[in-house]
Design a protein around this motif. Structure first.
Motif, PDB file in Angstrom:
ATOM      1  N   ILE A 133       4.304  14.065 -14.210  1.00 31.86           N
ATOM      2  CA  ILE A 133       4.438  14.508 -13.697  1.00 31.86           C
ATOM      3  C   ILE A 133       5.137  16.359 -13.944  1.00 31.86           C
ATOM      4  CG2 ILE A 133       6.454  15.397 -11.273  1.00 31.86           C
ATOM      5  CD1 ILE A 133       6.462  12.496 -10.761  1.00 31.86           C
ATOM      6  N   GLY A 134       6.385  16.486 -14.361  1.00 29.73           N
ATOM      7  CA  GLY A 134       6.773  17.542 -15.160  1.00 29.73           C
ATOM      8  C   GLY A 134       8.143  17.812 -14.799  1.00 29.73           C
ATOM      9  N   ARG A 135       9.520  17.834 -15.068  1.00 30.71           N
ATOM     10  CA  ARG A 135      10.655  18.073 -15.237  1.00 30.71           C
ATOM     11  C   ARG A 135      11.207  19.271 -13.840  1.00 30.71           C
ATOM     12  NH1 ARG A 135      16.071  15.928 -16.700  1.00 30.71           N
ATOM     13  NH2 ARG A 135      14.784  14.291 -17.326  1.00 30.71           N
ATOM     14  N   VAL A 166       6.567  22.384  -3.219  1.00 36.52           N
ATOM     15  CA  VAL A 166       6.139  20.931  -3.775  1.00 36.52           C
ATOM     16  C   VAL A 166       7.856  20.536  -4.584  1.00 36.52           C
ATOM     17  CG1 VAL A 166       4.948  21.041  -5.144  1.00 36.52           C
ATOM     18  CG2 VAL A 166       5.166  19.033  -3.716  1.00 36.52           C
ATOM     19  N   GLY A 167       8.246  19.369  -4.214  1.00 32.66           N
ATOM     20  CA  GLY A 167       9.429  18.681  -5.308  1.00 32.66           C
ATOM     21  C   GLY A 167       9.610  16.857  -5.791  1.00 32.66           C
ATOM     22  N   VAL A 168       9.969  17.037  -5.922  1.00 27.78           N
ATOM     23  CA  VAL A 168      10.236  15.098  -6.203  1.00 27.78           C
ATOM     24  C   VAL A 168      11.666  14.690  -6.644  1.00 27.78           C
ATOM     25  CG1 VAL A 168      10.054  13.424  -7.384  1.00 27.78           C
ATOM     26  CG2 VAL A 168       8.048  15.116  -7.778  1.00 27.78           C
ATOM     27  N   CYS A 169      11.755  13.757  -5.187  1.00 32.64           N
ATOM     28  CA  CYS A 169      12.955  13.713  -5.921  1.00 32.64           C
ATOM     29  C   CYS A 169      13.127  11.922  -6.025  1.00 32.64           C
ATOM     30  CB  CYS A 169      14.331  13.572  -3.827  1.00 32.64           C
ATOM     31  SG  CYS A 169      15.396  12.831  -4.222  1.00 32.64           S
ATOM     32  N   ASN A 202       0.766  -1.059   0.039  1.00 35.53           N
ATOM     33  CA  ASN A 202      -0.472   0.267  -0.200  1.00 35.53           C
ATOM     34  C   ASN A 202       0.855   1.615   0.456  1.00 35.53           C
ATOM     35  OD1 ASN A 202      -2.156  -1.369   0.590  1.00 35.53           O
ATOM     36  ND2 ASN A 202      -2.165  -1.827   2.532  1.00 35.53           N
ATOM     37  N   VAL A 203       2.173   0.978   0.003  1.00 43.16           N
ATOM     38  CA  VAL A 203       2.718   2.130  -0.266  1.00 43.16           C
ATOM     39  C   VAL A 203       2.714   3.009  -1.074  1.00 43.16           C
ATOM     40  CG1 VAL A 203       5.423   2.898  -0.029  1.00 43.16           C
ATOM     41  CG2 VAL A 203       4.451   1.007   1.365  1.00 43.16           C
ATOM     42  N   ILE A 204       2.689   4.687  -1.544  1.00 49.41           N
ATOM     43  CA  ILE A 204       2.136   5.726  -2.701  1.00 49.41           C
ATOM     44  C   ILE A 204       3.986   5.886  -2.546  1.00 49.41           C
ATOM     45  CG2 ILE A 204       1.821   8.212  -2.738  1.00 49.41           C
ATOM     46  CD1 ILE A 204      -0.022   7.282   0.203  1.00 49.41           C
ATOM     47  N   GLY A 205       3.706   6.097  -3.963  1.00 57.89           N
ATOM     48  CA  GLY A 205       5.420   6.656  -4.523  1.00 57.89           C
ATOM     49  C   GLY A 205       5.590   5.930  -5.671  1.00 57.89           C
ATOM     50  N   ARG A 213       2.127  13.249  -9.436  1.00 62.44           N
ATOM     51  CA  ARG A 213       1.444  13.880  -9.530  1.00 62.44           C
ATOM     52  C   ARG A 213       0.423  14.377  -9.111  1.00 62.44           C
ATOM     53  NH1 ARG A 213      -1.900  11.465 -14.339  1.00 62.44           N
ATOM     54  NH2 ARG A 213      -2.288  10.611 -12.538  1.00 62.44           N
ATOM     55  N   ASP A 214      -0.663  13.222  -8.616  1.00 65.35           N
ATOM     56  CA  ASP A 214      -1.828  13.545  -7.915  1.00 65.35           C
ATOM     57  C   ASP A 214      -2.106  14.475  -6.342  1.00 65.35           C
ATOM     58  OD1 ASP A 214      -2.832  12.642 -10.390  1.00 65.35           O
ATOM     59  OD2 ASP A 214      -3.485  10.629  -9.181  1.00 65.35           O
ATOM     60  N   ILE A 215      -0.468  13.956  -6.339  1.00 62.78           N
ATOM     61  CA  ILE A 215      -0.807  15.150  -5.244  1.00 62.78           C
ATOM     62  C   ILE A 215       0.078  16.441  -5.454  1.00 62.78           C
ATOM     63  CG2 ILE A 215       1.074  15.209  -2.753  1.00 62.78           C
ATOM     64  CD1 ILE A 215       1.666  12.527  -2.593  1.00 62.78           C
TER      65      ILE A 215
END
Length: 463
Positions: free
Chosen positions: A322-324, A289-292, A267-270, A277-279
């Motif tokens: 998501i988008g760079r 907000v960003g992404v690693c 059930n882990v998200i990500g 993207r949805d978050i």
């Protein structure tokens, strides 16, 4: 070439050029010796065990290497000449390619000046957050990650202002940009998607405390695991995460909350780009907000980055979904488990199922310049990360058909063959059991190592 690049530290000492000296009295020599022995008490380390960046008028950044051995040499030679200047204490040592030296990395390792790929590791902050700076310098890192408090506790003592002040000063003195190149990692306990009101509050309070610590230190990025649905619908869980981020953003000023992609188990998200993207889509202030991207997690979740074609496809999918512009950091890890295993098992660079090629691709992706590239690989001794930092930096500008690169890739692959074989057999057995007896989902993990976030590190790694 790769052996030579790995010997940068010894080359730095060999290539160092002393600045011209002015004749002074012997009393000045004694004064210098006393200053050398005093060390840097504010950072908790000797000045001979750290490296700093000095910006010259020409804006050319160079590495300053101060090891115990070089300090002894400076002190001895100074006495023989009978003359030094204050500038000699901070002699600029220009890093050059090594030629004909022994194949070893010395600790402390020299930082490579002028690179655009900011490689470092997740280092210890034991004794105070300011010590993470020295630990990063010690392995030659140009970026670093750390925990801001115990990652296994809900609450921790408040950060001492003296420690925070020392951290801020240490970043400035050593050329670290805390807004861009330092990536704290959140507590493993945090699950902002938790549907239980009491547990959700504990998670949020712990999360907010971390963000406030970041801003006290001048840090602009904060990495955390998105959490687990724990049986709730995915849509509801993602909404809960986004709402928690909105609230945290309203209670802080500027620190960017960085979502980490995950291996995709249970059930882990990500595990899917769509989760992240949805978050982001639900967060009000998208500048916060960003992404690693974690390379081991990518691979475990089924994103194959082992060839130029597959790497380009994965990154293109990230851009599309998501988008760079949201990509602000990477965790650099090989994988002990096969592709799409859903297992978060980090391995040293080149020894695992990823191999060396994807890291060559990353180190030559101009779109990743300036981002913190953080090692979370197993580390048995301090020089492991120093060697991996230099290995990654040595891949810059290297073509995939370079004979020396291919030889190095084979050398590392051969070294990790035994572990890959064992892991492959284990993965096949696990897959067979899963088909024979499917696991029930939606229940809280009861495994050793599990926690309220619904994650388990299987005794290996949780970053």
């Amino acid at each position: 070439m790769f052996a030579k690049m790995a010997r940068t530290t010894r080359a730095a000492a060999a290539a160092a050029k002393k600045k011209k000296q002015k004749e002074e009295s012997s009393s000045q020599v004694s004064g210098l010796d006393e200053k050398e022995e005093s060390g840097d008490e504010e950072l908790g380390v000797s000045v001979h065990n750290t490296q700093t960046f000095a910006a010259a008028a020409s804006q050319v950044t160079t590495a300053i290497v101060e090891s115990a051995s070089s300090a002894k040499t400076v002190s001895t030679s100074s006495k023989k000449r009978g003359a030094v200047t204050e500038e000699e204490e901070e002699t600029v040592r220009v890093i050059k390619k090594a030629r004909g030296e022994k194949d070893e990395i010395m600790i402390p390792a020299a930082r490579t000046a002028g690179v655009k790929m900011m490689v470092g590791a997740h280092v210890s902050m034991a004794g105070g957050v300011q010590h993470a700076i020295a630990n990063s310098l010690n392995i030659g890192g140009n970026a670093f990650a750390l925990f801001l408090k115990s990652q296994r506790k809900w609450t921790s003592p408040d950060m001492k202002e003296a420690d925070a002040k020392a951290f801020r000063a240490g970043c400035e003195e050593n050329g670290f940009d805390p807004r861009k190149h330092i990536l704290p990692h959140g507590s493993y306990l945090i699950n902002l998607a938790n549907g239980d009101a009491e547990k959700a509050k504990k998670a949020y309070d712990c999360f907010l405390d971390d963000l406030k610590r970041c801003e006290r230190l001048g840090i602009g990025l904060y990495n955390f695991h998105p959490g687990s649905t724990l049986g709730l619908s995915r849509s509801e869980s993602l909404t809960r995460v986004a709402k928690a981020l909105d609230k945290a953003h309203s209670e802080t000023k500027y620190c960017i909350t960085v979502l980490e992609n995950m291996a995709g188990a249970g059930n882990v998200i990500g595990g899917k780009f769509e989760d992240l993207r949805d978050i982001i889509a639900k967060v009000k202030d998208k500048d916060r907000v960003g992404v690693c991207l974690d390379t081991c997690h990518l691979f475990a979740a089924g994103h194959d980055i082992r060839t130029q074609e597959s790497y380009d496809k994965v990154m293109s999918n990230f851009d599309r979904i998501i988008g760079r512009k949201y990509l602000v950091a990477l965790h650099i890890n090989d994988s002990k488990a096969p592709l799409a295993s859903k297992r978060d098992l980090h391995q040293n660079i080149g020894l695992g199922f990823l191999g060396l090629e994807p890291f060559r691709l990353i180190m030559n992706d101009e779109r990743l310049e300036g981002l913190p590239l953080i090692l979370e690989t197993p580390m048995e001794e301090e020089k492991t990360w120093a060697e991996e930092v230099k290995l990654l930096e040595s891949l810059i500008g290297v073509e995939g058909d370079d004979p020396e690169f291919l030889a190095k890739a084979k050398e590392l692959a051969d070294r990790g063959a035994g572990e890959r074989r064992t892991a492959g057999i284990a993965a096949q057995k696990k897959a067979f059991k899963a088909v024979a007896k499917p696991k029930k989902r939606g229940k809280k993990s009861t495994k050793k190592g599990g926690n309220e976030s619904g994650e388990s590190d299987d005794g290996e790694h949780s970053c």
